[in-house]
Design a protein around this motif. Structure first.
Motif, PDB file in Angstrom:
ATOM      1  N   ASP A  83      -3.353   7.220 -10.618  1.00  0.00           N
ATOM      2  CA  ASP A  83      -4.199   6.732  -9.528  1.00  0.00           C
ATOM      3  C   ASP A  83      -4.189   5.205  -9.447  1.00  0.00           C
ATOM      4  N   PRO A 132      -3.796   1.786  -7.964  1.00  0.00           N
ATOM      5  CA  PRO A 132      -3.722   1.352  -6.565  1.00  0.00           C
ATOM      6  C   PRO A 132      -2.753   0.209  -6.294  1.00  0.00           C
ATOM      7  N   TRP A 159       0.831  -1.213   0.000  1.00  0.00           N
ATOM      8  CA  TRP A 159       0.000   0.000   0.000  1.00  0.00           C
ATOM      9  C   TRP A 159       0.860   1.255   0.000  1.00  0.00           C
ATOM     10  N   PHE A 160       1.892   1.277   0.853  1.00  0.00           N
ATOM     11  CA  PHE A 160       2.745   2.459   0.950  1.00  0.00           C
ATOM     12  C   PHE A 160       3.537   2.669  -0.344  1.00  0.00           C
ATOM     13  N   SER A 211       2.737   1.714  -3.369  1.00  0.00           N
ATOM     14  CA  SER A 211       1.829   2.164  -4.428  1.00  0.00           C
ATOM     15  C   SER A 211       1.480   3.639  -4.241  1.00  0.00           C
ATOM     16  N   TRP A 212       1.340   4.070  -2.981  1.00  0.00           N
ATOM     17  CA  TRP A 212       1.057   5.487  -2.705  1.00  0.00           C
ATOM     18  C   TRP A 212       2.219   6.366  -3.167  1.00  0.00           C
ATOM     19  N   ARG A 226       2.195   6.555  -6.933  1.00  0.00           N
ATOM     20  CA  ARG A 226       1.124   7.442  -7.398  1.00  0.00           C
ATOM     21  C   ARG A 226       1.553   8.901  -7.312  1.00  0.00           C
ATOM     22  N   LYS A 227       2.240   9.268  -6.234  1.00  0.00           N
ATOM     23  CA  LYS A 227       2.696  10.640  -6.066  1.00  0.00           C
ATOM     24  C   LYS A 227       3.777  10.990  -7.094  1.00  0.00           C
TER      25      LYS A 227
END
Length: 327
Positions: free
Chosen positions: A149, A151, A136-137, A139-140, A143-144
């Motif tokens: 977007d 996921p 999750w981290f 992928s975040w 994305r930045k």
């Protein structure tokens, strides 16, 4: 339209037949579906089993070049074979092949040029809680960096249009997943994602030996790609971090100097001057990096035109041969 499903494989004799046999041979919107297996230096019976299972093409790398190189070689081979859409899937049978029609639909309908299959990370029993958090981290962060977007950045279950595949130029030798997303985001290639199902995979990943290595390599890849595609922003940020305390130190020294107490604060002036000099060097590196990035972008465009042009010429020659045979 032709769909080519490519499968990078390294010593996957236990699962490669199951993966190929599960692939769909009919997908709405496509008249031809072919399977391309990229053998990344396998030392077992992966190639022979893949042929018997129904692989249409085998691309042998000769030796183990790494997943990223195998992926890139497969994309070029698929383009040479006349693919309009390329689907990449793993040889460990992690991804559900029944989701391929959903994966290619946005490209077929003209909604996107790259589609990523997003796994149900939270419900995936193969992932430990730590790995779920890191996925999750990571992928975040991607994305930045990419302005997208998506996921599930590390997902290898993807579909590329012919144009998008030709514009991908992977430099990293570890994995292509993060680099291609950041690269595509920087190039403004339309991307989207669709939810996909996964099969349970028992064997450990062969990309990394442990979670520590996975984190280290992923962070290094993100930093390297970001420096490559946004060097001015990266080095300007570092220059600002050096320049701000340098400016504060100089202003502080001037305050003491004007009040008649400057002789006891020469050390802070020297340190501040060093920080300002470092900031100027970093800014100069950023400007040079930006110029290099512009040249690399031009070279990548030339490479994409060559790949697409070669595909077009090959199709044209094939059409002439068919007409000649018909006459």
């Amino acid at each position: 339209m032709k769909l080519i499903i490519q499968i990078p494989a390294l010593n996957e004799q236990e699962t490669i037949a199951e993966v190929i046999e599960a692939l769909p041979r009919k997908v709405p919107g496509f008249t031809s579906i072919e399977v391309l297996v990229i053998d990344d230096g396998s030392t077992d019976d992966t190639v022979d089993i893949a042929r018997r299972a129904g692989a249409d093409h085998i691309l042998r790398m000769g030796c183990n070049m790494g997943l990223a190189r195998a992926f890139s070689a497969g994309m070029e081979e698929a383009l040479a074979l006349g693919a309009d859409v390329i689907v990449n899937t793993d040889a460990d049978h992690q991804y559900c092949a029944d989701d391929i029609p959903a994966l290619v639909r946005p490209i077929r309908d003209g909604e996107a040029k790259i589609v990523v299959g997003a796994r149900p990370i939270r419900d995936n029993e193969s992932f430990s809680p730590t790995k779920k958090l890191l996925q999750w981290f990571g992928s975040w962060v991607v994305r930045k960096c990419s302005g997208t977007d998506i996921p599930d950045a590390p997902s290898g279950f993807r579909a590329y249009s012919r144009d998008a595949a030709a514009r991908m130029c992977v430099v990293n030798t570890y994995t292509y997943t993060i680099e291609t997303l950041i690269q595509a985001g920087r190039k403004r290639i339309p991307m989207t994602w669709v939810p996909v199902r996964v099969n349970r995979v028992e064997r450990p990943s062969r990309l990394f030996r442990g979670m520590g290595e996975y984190i280290r390599r992923s962070v290094a890849t993100i930093l390297r790609v970001f420096v490559m595609y946004a060097p001015l922003r990266f080095f300007a940020s570092l220059a600002a971090l050096c320049a701000l305390p340098g400016i504060v130190g100089i202003v502080r020294f001037l305050g003491f100097y004007l009040s008649g107490d400057g002789s006891g604060h020469i050390q802070s002036l020297v340190l501040s001057s060093g920080l300002m000099a470092m900031a100027m060097v970093l800014m100069a590196v950023g400007i040079l990096g930006d110029m290099i990035a512009a040249n690399r972008s031009l070279l990548e465009d030339i490479r994409a035109r060559d790949l697409l042009g070669a595909t077009t010429r090959r199709r044209h020659d094939a059409t002439i041969l068919k007409l000649a045979d018909a006459s």
